[in-house]
Design a protein around this motif. Structure first.
Motif, short mmCIF file in Angstrom:
data_model
loop_
_atom_site.label_atom_id
_atom_site.label_comp_id
_atom_site.label_asym_id
_atom_site.label_seq_id
_atom_site.Cartn_x
_atom_site.Cartn_y
_atom_site.Cartn_z
N ARG A 1 0.84 -1.19 0.00
CA ARG A 1 0.00 0.00 0.00
C ARG A 1 0.88 1.24 0.00
O ARG A 1 1.87 1.33 0.72
CB ARG A 1 -0.93 0.01 1.20
CG ARG A 1 -1.79 1.29 1.30
CD ARG A 1 -2.74 1.26 2.48
NE ARG A 1 -3.83 0.31 2.27
CZ ARG A 1 -4.91 0.57 1.53
NH1 ARG A 1 -5.03 1.74 0.90
NH2 ARG A 1 -5.86 -0.32 1.41
N ASN B 1 -3.53 5.73 -0.98
CA ASN B 1 -4.73 5.04 -1.46
C ASN B 1 -4.43 4.16 -2.68
O ASN B 1 -5.34 3.67 -3.34
CB ASN B 1 -5.84 6.05 -1.79
CG ASN B 1 -5.53 6.84 -3.05
OD1 ASN B 1 -4.36 7.05 -3.38
ND2 ASN B 1 -6.56 7.29 -3.73
N GLU B 2 -3.15 3.96 -2.98
CA GLU B 2 -2.76 3.05 -4.05
C GLU B 2 -2.36 1.70 -3.46
O GLU B 2 -1.60 1.64 -2.49
CB GLU B 2 -1.58 3.61 -4.86
CG GLU B 2 -1.93 4.82 -5.70
CD GLU B 2 -0.76 5.23 -6.60
OE1 GLU B 2 0.32 4.59 -6.50
OE2 GLU B 2 -0.94 6.18 -7.39
N GLY C 1 -12.51 3.06 -2.87
CA GLY C 1 -11.78 4.31 -3.11
C GLY C 1 -10.32 4.10 -3.39
O GLY C 1 -9.63 5.03 -3.84
N ASP C 2 -9.80 2.89 -3.13
CA ASP C 2 -8.41 2.61 -3.47
C ASP C 2 -8.24 2.51 -4.98
O ASP C 2 -9.18 2.17 -5.72
CB ASP C 2 -7.95 1.30 -2.83
CG ASP C 2 -7.63 1.43 -1.35
OD1 ASP C 2 -7.46 2.58 -0.89
OD2 ASP C 2 -7.56 0.39 -0.66
N LYS C 3 -7.04 2.79 -5.41
CA LYS C 3 -6.66 2.57 -6.80
C LYS C 3 -5.76 1.34 -6.81
O LYS C 3 -4.65 1.36 -6.27
CB LYS C 3 -5.93 3.79 -7.36
CG LYS C 3 -5.66 3.75 -8.85
CD LYS C 3 -5.04 5.08 -9.31
CE LYS C 3 -4.89 5.13 -10.82
NZ LYS C 3 -4.33 6.44 -11.26
N VAL C 4 -6.26 0.27 -7.42
CA VAL C 4 -5.58 -1.02 -7.33
C VAL C 4 -4.83 -1.30 -8.63
O VAL C 4 -5.41 -1.27 -9.72
CB VAL C 4 -6.59 -2.15 -7.06
CG1 VAL C 4 -5.86 -3.49 -6.94
CG2 VAL C 4 -7.40 -1.86 -5.80
N ILE D 1 -5.33 -1.39 -14.09
CA ILE D 1 -5.77 -0.57 -12.96
C ILE D 1 -7.25 -0.82 -12.73
O ILE D 1 -8.05 -0.82 -13.66
CB ILE D 1 -5.50 0.92 -13.23
CG1 ILE D 1 -3.99 1.18 -13.34
CG2 ILE D 1 -6.11 1.78 -12.13
CD1 ILE D 1 -3.65 2.62 -13.67
N TRP D 2 -7.60 -1.02 -11.45
CA TRP D 2 -8.99 -1.29 -11.07
C TRP D 2 -9.37 -0.35 -9.94
O TRP D 2 -8.60 -0.17 -8.99
CB TRP D 2 -9.13 -2.75 -10.62
CG TRP D 2 -10.51 -3.19 -10.25
CD1 TRP D 2 -11.64 -3.02 -10.96
CD2 TRP D 2 -10.88 -3.91 -9.07
NE1 TRP D 2 -12.72 -3.58 -10.32
CE2 TRP D 2 -12.27 -4.14 -9.14
CE3 TRP D 2 -10.18 -4.38 -7.94
CZ2 TRP D 2 -12.98 -4.81 -8.16
CZ3 TRP D 2 -10.88 -5.06 -6.96
CH2 TRP D 2 -12.27 -5.27 -7.06
N ASN D 3 -10.54 0.26 -10.05
CA ASN D 3 -11.03 1.18 -9.03
C ASN D 3 -12.30 0.60 -8.41
O ASN D 3 -13.40 0.85 -8.90
CB ASN D 3 -11.32 2.55 -9.63
CG ASN D 3 -10.07 3.22 -10.17
OD1 ASN D 3 -9.24 3.72 -9.43
ND2 ASN D 3 -9.93 3.22 -11.50
N GLN E 1 -15.57 0.09 -6.48
CA GLN E 1 -16.58 1.06 -6.06
C GLN E 1 -17.48 0.55 -4.94
O GLN E 1 -18.17 1.33 -4.29
CB GLN E 1 -17.46 1.42 -7.27
CG GLN E 1 -16.70 1.97 -8.46
CD GLN E 1 -16.00 3.28 -8.14
OE1 GLN E 1 -16.60 4.19 -7.55
NE2 GLN E 1 -14.73 3.39 -8.52
N LYS F 1 -14.38 2.15 3.22
CA LYS F 1 -13.29 3.11 3.11
C LYS F 1 -12.63 3.37 4.46
O LYS F 1 -11.41 3.58 4.54
CB LYS F 1 -13.83 4.42 2.52
CG LYS F 1 -12.76 5.43 2.16
CD LYS F 1 -13.37 6.59 1.38
CE LYS F 1 -12.27 7.53 0.89
NZ LYS F 1 -12.83 8.63 0.07
#
Length: 646
Positions: free
Chosen positions: A536, A539-540, A563-566, A604-606, A608, A637
């Motif tokens: 981590r 938030n990435e 809310g993370d950017k994976v 990249i996966w966001n 929700q 979150k």
């Protein structure tokens, strides 16, 4: 003679006639003779690779000849969900332009690299017509390796034709525009609009491209091109139409003049002017995008200047050859002596002589001058005219045996004629409205004069109907004998404007089968399962994942939050040919990843929503392919669940 004998003789004659008719059917399309010639037995290889433009698909398709089997779609200017080209983080930079991220284009003309005027199997080039670009495909991987944008251009149609040793890829602008761009009335076309002819230097070892110079030319429409060879090496030829410089109702107003022009460019002379510092530096903006097989990633470079040559200040670099009428193709025969034009509205095929052209230049046999460019006298440069070439002659290729083959769009036929005598010796119908045609190596010094492919615009009744939109069509002809014979119809993807063919033996032994894991220099690449991890950074969340038959490592991940950017960084640890692995997670709104052996790819996966989401392998890899899966847990979150994985 008795009536009985007469009847017996009549029956015998009828029987012999029927036998004769049956035996001749072997030369007709659709018979066993044609089927035998295109049949490739299971486990056997086709004789030729054929590369076809995808037109509005922005792609290149690869077919085998003579079978007509589709082998691969190579994404170039368009995103491709099948292998995530243009979707994954590694290849997105390939589609960067001065207009931003442009994930589509209109690709027309594939062109194989050449050495000494012969196809060499190193690279394939293809143009982007809409947002002017040229791409280079590496033929050891069949993947797009470089894309360069062309500034001061609009409608990059006459592109990307190579010189005899691939010193340059040449490109011309179809739509003339203000150069540099500015806000002017369209009605001021003749005063403010110009075209450019671009010469893109190709590094002989790496293939890397650089726009060496552009030539500023009058505001005509520049259509197609071919470079000289043999005695005409050092020259490149571009067709142009709309010499009237009309800007409305072109089908009427751009067809007034009896003749338009072929622009003959002495690029070696242009190089001399460059060394003397005669080129002007223009401020502009364009991108060069390059993909590396070691980092498995692409990078974009913005360039802000380009060198432009004005022919009025550099005499001798360009001449106009008058050519009837609205010429489309310009083709140079294997000897390099004859320059054949295809005038869409002409009733003949004009064939210019390079020797006569040089003599006319030396004798200053000019009839006029346009913006400092001399116009040669037609009668002084013409070698001959092919009479009755069909209606709407477009494009010509050669078989290496002294014959030329021209597509006739309006009369839907291929016309065969003899170089030197200009006599039409054969013609066959195509179905329907043929545009370009292709003979493997047909624009080189050494054509493979066995097959011809007709690239047709309309199919109508040739295949099963598929609603209002029908597939495009290609047809294979046997040209090994005196008469052309139709062997095969096969449908194609997109609109195949042009194609190139090459003997399979020039490519088959140079294919890359894997990417060596030890040479993987990707920023997030892994060498073994023990390197797999999840980290981590704010938030990435970066997931360093490996794939082998038949599992992911890690395959259970927790502690990721809404809310993370994976970032999924997937490395395929396989080192066996043809064992790719795929990856997709539920709700991912780009494309799946397809990862070749030894390669790394990133998605990249966001997330929700809270929940547990499965991921899985999308490409069949083994008997336990269905078991190749995992889960990622997404928590609230404000959750205090720690990051964990196994």
């Amino acid at each position: 003679m008795s009536n009985t004998k007469k009847i017996i003789l009549a029956i015998s004659f009828l029987f012999i006639t029927l036998l004769s008719s049956c035996s001749s059917n072997g030369n007709k399309p659709g018979t066993s003779d044609a089927a035998e010639k295109v049949y490739v037995a299971p486990g056997q290889y086709d004789e030729f690779y054929s590369f076809m433009s995808g037109g509005f698909s922005g792609q290149v398709t690869v077919y085998g000849l003579p079978s007509g089997r589709l082998f691969k779609i190579i994404p170039v200017f368009s995103q491709h969900p099948e292998n995530s080209y243009g979707y994954n983080e590694e290849t997105k930079p390939m589609l960067q332009t001065s207009y931003g991220f442009v994930p589509w284009d209109d690709a027309h003309h594939p062109e194989l690299s050449q050495t000494n005027g012969e196809t060499d199997g190193r690279w394939l080039f293809i143009n982007a017509n809409n947002t002017p670009r040229v791409a280079r495909i590496d033929l050891t991987t069949f993947e797009t390796e470089e894309i360069i944008e062309i500034p001061n251009s609009a409608g990059n149609h006459g592109s990307p034709f190579v010189t005899m040793n691939t010193e340059y890829v040449v490109a011309s602008t179809r739509f003339s525009v203000p150069i540099p761009q500015k806000d002017v009335p369209i009605s001021s076309y003749k005063e403010n609009f110009k075209g450019t002819l671009s010469f893109i230097k190709v590094d002989k070892e790496s293939g890397n491209m650089n726009i060496e110079f552009q030539i500023l030319v009058p505001g005509f429409n520049y259509d197609l091109a071919h470079a000289g060879k043999g005695p005409s090496h050092g020259w490149a030829f571009f067709t142009s139409y709309n010499s009237e410089q009309a800007n409305e109702l072109l089908e009427i107003n751009a067809s007034q003049n009896d003749k338009d022009f072929i622009a003959a460019v002495n690029w070696k002379k242009a190089e001399e002017y460059l060394k003397e510092g005669k080129g002007k530096v223009y401020n502009t903006e364009y991108y060069r995008n390059h993909y590396s097989n070691s980092t498995h990633s692409a990078t974009s470079e913005k360039i802000n200047k380009i060198v432009v040559i004005d022919p009025s200040e550099c005499p001798g670099i360009i001449y106009y050859l008058p050519t009837p009428k609205s010429p489309h193709g310009v083709d140079v025969d294997p000897s390099g002596e004859y320059i054949v034009a295809g005038g869409k509205l002409a009733t003949i095929i004009p064939v210019h002589s390079f020797t006569k052209m040089i003599k006319a230049i030396e004798g200053k046999e000019f009839i006029s001058e346009i913006s400092g460019i001399p116009v040669l006298k037609y009668e002084s440069i013409i070698a001959g005219e092919v009479q009755d070439p069909g209606l709407g002659p477009l494009h010509t290729e050669f078989d290496g045996n002294g014959f030329a083959y021209t597509s006739a769009f309006i009369s839907s036929e291929v016309v065969k004629w003899k170089l030197g005598t200009w006599e039409v010796v054969d013609r066959v119908p195509s179905y329907y409205s043929i545009g370009h045609l292709m003979i493997p190596g047909g624009d080189s010094k050494s054509p493979s004069g066995k097959y011809l492919v007709s690239l047709n615009k309309i199919t109508k009744d040739r295949y099963l109907p598929t609603g209002p939109e029908l597939c495009q069509s290609a047809q294979l002809f046997d040209i090994s004998g005196d008469k052309m014979k139709l062997l095969l119809d096969f449908p194609t993807i997109g609109e195949p404007h042009y194609a190139q063919g090459i003997p399979a033996e020039k490519l088959i032994n140079n294919q890359r089968r894997i990417f060596e894991l030890g040479n993987n220099e990707h920023e997030y690449g892994l060498r073994s399962e023990k390197d797999a991890k999840v980290e981590r950074n704010g938030n990435e969340v970066h997931i360093y994942m490996t794939t082998t038959r038949t599992h992911f490592k890690p395959d259970n991940i927790e502690g990721v939050k809404v809310g993370d950017k994976v970032f999924f960084h997937i490395t395929n640890l396989e080192q066996d040919w043809d064992i790719p692995h795929g990856f997709a997670v539920k709700g991912m709104n780009t494309a799946e990843l397809l990862v070749m052996p030894g390669q790394t790819r990133t998605a990249i996966w966001n997330p929700q929503n809270e929940g547990v989401f499965p991921f899985y392998c999308t490409d069949f890899c083994s008997a336990l392919h269905q078991e190749m899966q995992g889960y990622i847990r997404i928590s609230a979150k404000n959750s205090d669940i720690k990051l964990s994985y196994n």
